[in-house]
Design a protein around this motif. Structure first.
Motif, PDB file in Angstrom:
ATOM      1  N   THR A   1      -1.462  16.478  -5.687  1.00  0.00           N
ATOM      2  CA  THR A   1      -0.293  17.175  -5.086  1.00  0.00           C
ATOM      3  C   THR A   1       0.647  16.374  -4.175  1.00  0.00           C
ATOM      4  O   THR A   1       0.218  14.940  -3.719  1.00  0.00           O
ATOM      5  N   TYR A   2       1.634  16.546  -3.906  1.00  0.00           N
ATOM      6  CA  TYR A   2       2.834  16.017  -3.111  1.00  0.00           C
ATOM      7  C   TYR A   2       2.412  15.840  -1.905  1.00  0.00           C
ATOM      8  O   TYR A   2       2.729  14.991  -1.070  1.00  0.00           O
ATOM      9  N   ALA A   3       1.553  16.857  -1.446  1.00  0.00           N
ATOM     10  CA  ALA A   3       1.100  16.614   0.182  1.00  0.00           C
ATOM     11  C   ALA A   3       0.042  15.414   0.162  1.00  0.00           C
ATOM     12  O   ALA A   3       0.426  14.960   1.253  1.00  0.00           O
ATOM     13  N   TRP A   4      -0.784  15.180  -0.599  1.00  0.00           N
ATOM     14  CA  TRP A   4      -1.329  14.076  -0.602  1.00  0.00           C
ATOM     15  C   TRP A   4      -0.704  12.887  -0.366  1.00  0.00           C
ATOM     16  O   TRP A   4      -1.062  11.782   0.147  1.00  0.00           O
ATOM     17  N   ILE A   5       0.342  12.636  -1.144  1.00  0.00           N
ATOM     18  CA  ILE A   5       1.552  11.681  -1.040  1.00  0.00           C
ATOM     19  C   ILE A   5       1.860  11.366   0.270  1.00  0.00           C
ATOM     20  O   ILE A   5       1.826  10.141   0.910  1.00  0.00           O
ATOM     21  N   LEU A   6       2.250  12.559   0.971  1.00  0.00           N
ATOM     22  CA  LEU A   6       2.620  12.430   2.362  1.00  0.00           C
ATOM     23  C   LEU A   6       1.769  11.871   3.251  1.00  0.00           C
ATOM     24  O   LEU A   6       1.728  11.123   4.253  1.00  0.00           O
ATOM     25  N   ILE A   7       0.352  12.562   3.212  1.00  0.00           N
ATOM     26  CA  ILE A   7      -0.759  12.306   3.844  1.00  0.00           C
ATOM     27  C   ILE A   7      -1.306  10.908   3.606  1.00  0.00           C
ATOM     28  O   ILE A   7      -1.381  10.168   4.737  1.00  0.00           O
ATOM     29  N   VAL A   8      -1.425  10.188   2.567  1.00  0.00           N
ATOM     30  CA  VAL A   8      -1.977   9.252   2.192  1.00  0.00           C
ATOM     31  C   VAL A   8      -0.895   7.897   2.813  1.00  0.00           C
ATOM     32  O   VAL A   8      -1.086   6.981   3.509  1.00  0.00           O
ATOM     33  N   THR A   9       0.379   8.096   2.375  1.00  0.00           N
ATOM     34  CA  THR A   9       1.235   7.097   2.846  1.00  0.00           C
ATOM     35  C   THR A   9       1.574   7.110   4.212  1.00  0.00           C
ATOM     36  O   THR A   9       1.990   6.046   4.860  1.00  0.00           O
ATOM     37  N   GLY A  10       1.750   8.305   4.794  1.00  0.00           N
ATOM     38  CA  GLY A  10       1.644   8.229   6.292  1.00  0.00           C
ATOM     39  C   GLY A  10       0.675   7.629   7.010  1.00  0.00           C
ATOM     40  O   GLY A  10       0.729   7.128   7.859  1.00  0.00           O
ATOM     41  N   GLY A  11      -0.603   8.067   6.421  1.00  0.00           N
ATOM     42  CA  GLY A  11      -1.536   7.471   7.042  1.00  0.00           C
ATOM     43  C   GLY A  11      -1.547   5.808   6.959  1.00  0.00           C
ATOM     44  O   GLY A  11      -2.004   5.027   8.045  1.00  0.00           O
TER      45      GLY A  11
ATOM     46  N   MET B   1       0.912  -1.178   0.251  1.00  0.00           N
ATOM     47  CA  MET B   1      -0.098   0.115   0.021  1.00  0.00           C
ATOM     48  C   MET B   1       0.790   1.245  -0.026  1.00  0.00           C
ATOM     49  O   MET B   1       0.540   2.251  -0.730  1.00  0.00           O
ATOM     50  N   SER B   2       2.113   1.199   0.795  1.00  0.00           N
ATOM     51  CA  SER B   2       2.749   2.471   0.688  1.00  0.00           C
ATOM     52  C   SER B   2       3.339   2.941  -0.943  1.00  0.00           C
ATOM     53  O   SER B   2       3.434   3.653  -1.193  1.00  0.00           O
ATOM     54  N   ILE B   3       3.796   1.526  -1.513  1.00  0.00           N
ATOM     55  CA  ILE B   3       4.286   1.736  -2.682  1.00  0.00           C
ATOM     56  C   ILE B   3       3.044   2.334  -3.885  1.00  0.00           C
ATOM     57  O   ILE B   3       3.209   3.110  -4.408  1.00  0.00           O
ATOM     58  N   LEU B   4       2.107   1.459  -3.600  1.00  0.00           N
ATOM     59  CA  LEU B   4       0.858   1.856  -4.583  1.00  0.00           C
ATOM     60  C   LEU B   4       0.407   3.168  -4.316  1.00  0.00           C
ATOM     61  O   LEU B   4      -0.322   3.838  -5.037  1.00  0.00           O
ATOM     62  N   SER B   5       0.515   3.774  -2.897  1.00  0.00           N
ATOM     63  CA  SER B   5      -0.364   5.014  -2.613  1.00  0.00           C
ATOM     64  C   SER B   5       0.600   6.221  -3.382  1.00  0.00           C
ATOM     65  O   SER B   5      -0.142   7.133  -3.893  1.00  0.00           O
ATOM     66  N   VAL B   6       1.940   5.921  -3.308  1.00  0.00           N
ATOM     67  CA  VAL B   6       2.863   6.799  -3.950  1.00  0.00           C
ATOM     68  C   VAL B   6       2.438   6.884  -5.716  1.00  0.00           C
ATOM     69  O   VAL B   6       2.112   8.025  -6.188  1.00  0.00           O
ATOM     70  N   ALA B   7       2.342   6.036  -6.058  1.00  0.00           N
ATOM     71  CA  ALA B   7       2.041   5.718  -7.477  1.00  0.00           C
ATOM     72  C   ALA B   7       0.849   6.093  -8.052  1.00  0.00           C
ATOM     73  O   ALA B   7       0.742   6.845  -8.853  1.00  0.00           O
TER      74      ALA B   7
END
Length: 153
Positions: free
Chosen positions: A107-117, A93-99
């Motif tokens: 936006t890149y902020a969503w990558i941090l939020i989704v992956t961090g979550g 999920m961390s790999i796929l959330s970034v992809a």
């Protein structure tokens, strides 16, 4: 088998599996970046990511078998399997959330939020499984105890 012997055996098996996992990571990175960069959902990239995930899943399955063979309690075996499944799920999920966030144009902020979550949620689930495991089989090492600083030969 004592707790220290289990830690040593699990750590040695994880080091043996690290080489194939690392070798699978290179094509996985290529296919993931190709998927993000392509204008459409290119079938070759999706297929490549799926094959790499299956190979990584196989290595996680092998590590799970080694770890579950160290305990005799069925409840502990189920928790170990579930914990390792959560670990693989968090990895995927961390790999796929970034992809997916990059592919969807977020936006890149969503990558941090989704992956961090996803990482935090996975961390909490793994900790919860460790608490249950220590109640059933106190001799089995917790996930955080399977590090180099706990290995003693």
């Amino acid at each position: 088998m004592t707790k220290q012997e289990r830690i040593n055996a699990i750590y040695r098996s994880n080091m043996k599996l690290a080489v194939p996992q690392g070798l699978i990571t290179f094509p996985m990175t290529f296919f993931t970046v190709g998927l993000i960069r392509s204008d459409s959902w290119n079938g070759w990239y999706v297929f490549g990511v799926a094959v790499c995930l299956l190979l990584l899943g196989g290595s996680f399955f092998k590590a799970n078998q080694i770890e579950t063979n160290m305990t005799e309690r069925e409840g502990a075996k189920q928790i170990i399997t579930r914990r390792n499944g959560f670990l693989f799920g968090v990895f995927v999920m961390s790999i796929l959330s970034v992809a997916l966030t990059l592919k969807l144009g977020w936006t890149y902020a969503w990558i941090l939020i989704v992956t961090g979550g996803i990482l935090y949620g996975g961390y909490r689930l793994i900790r919860k499984q460790d608490e249950r495991l220590s109640a059933i089989d106190p001799e089995h090492p917790l996930f955080r105890e399977m590090r180099l600083d706990h290995v003693r030969d």
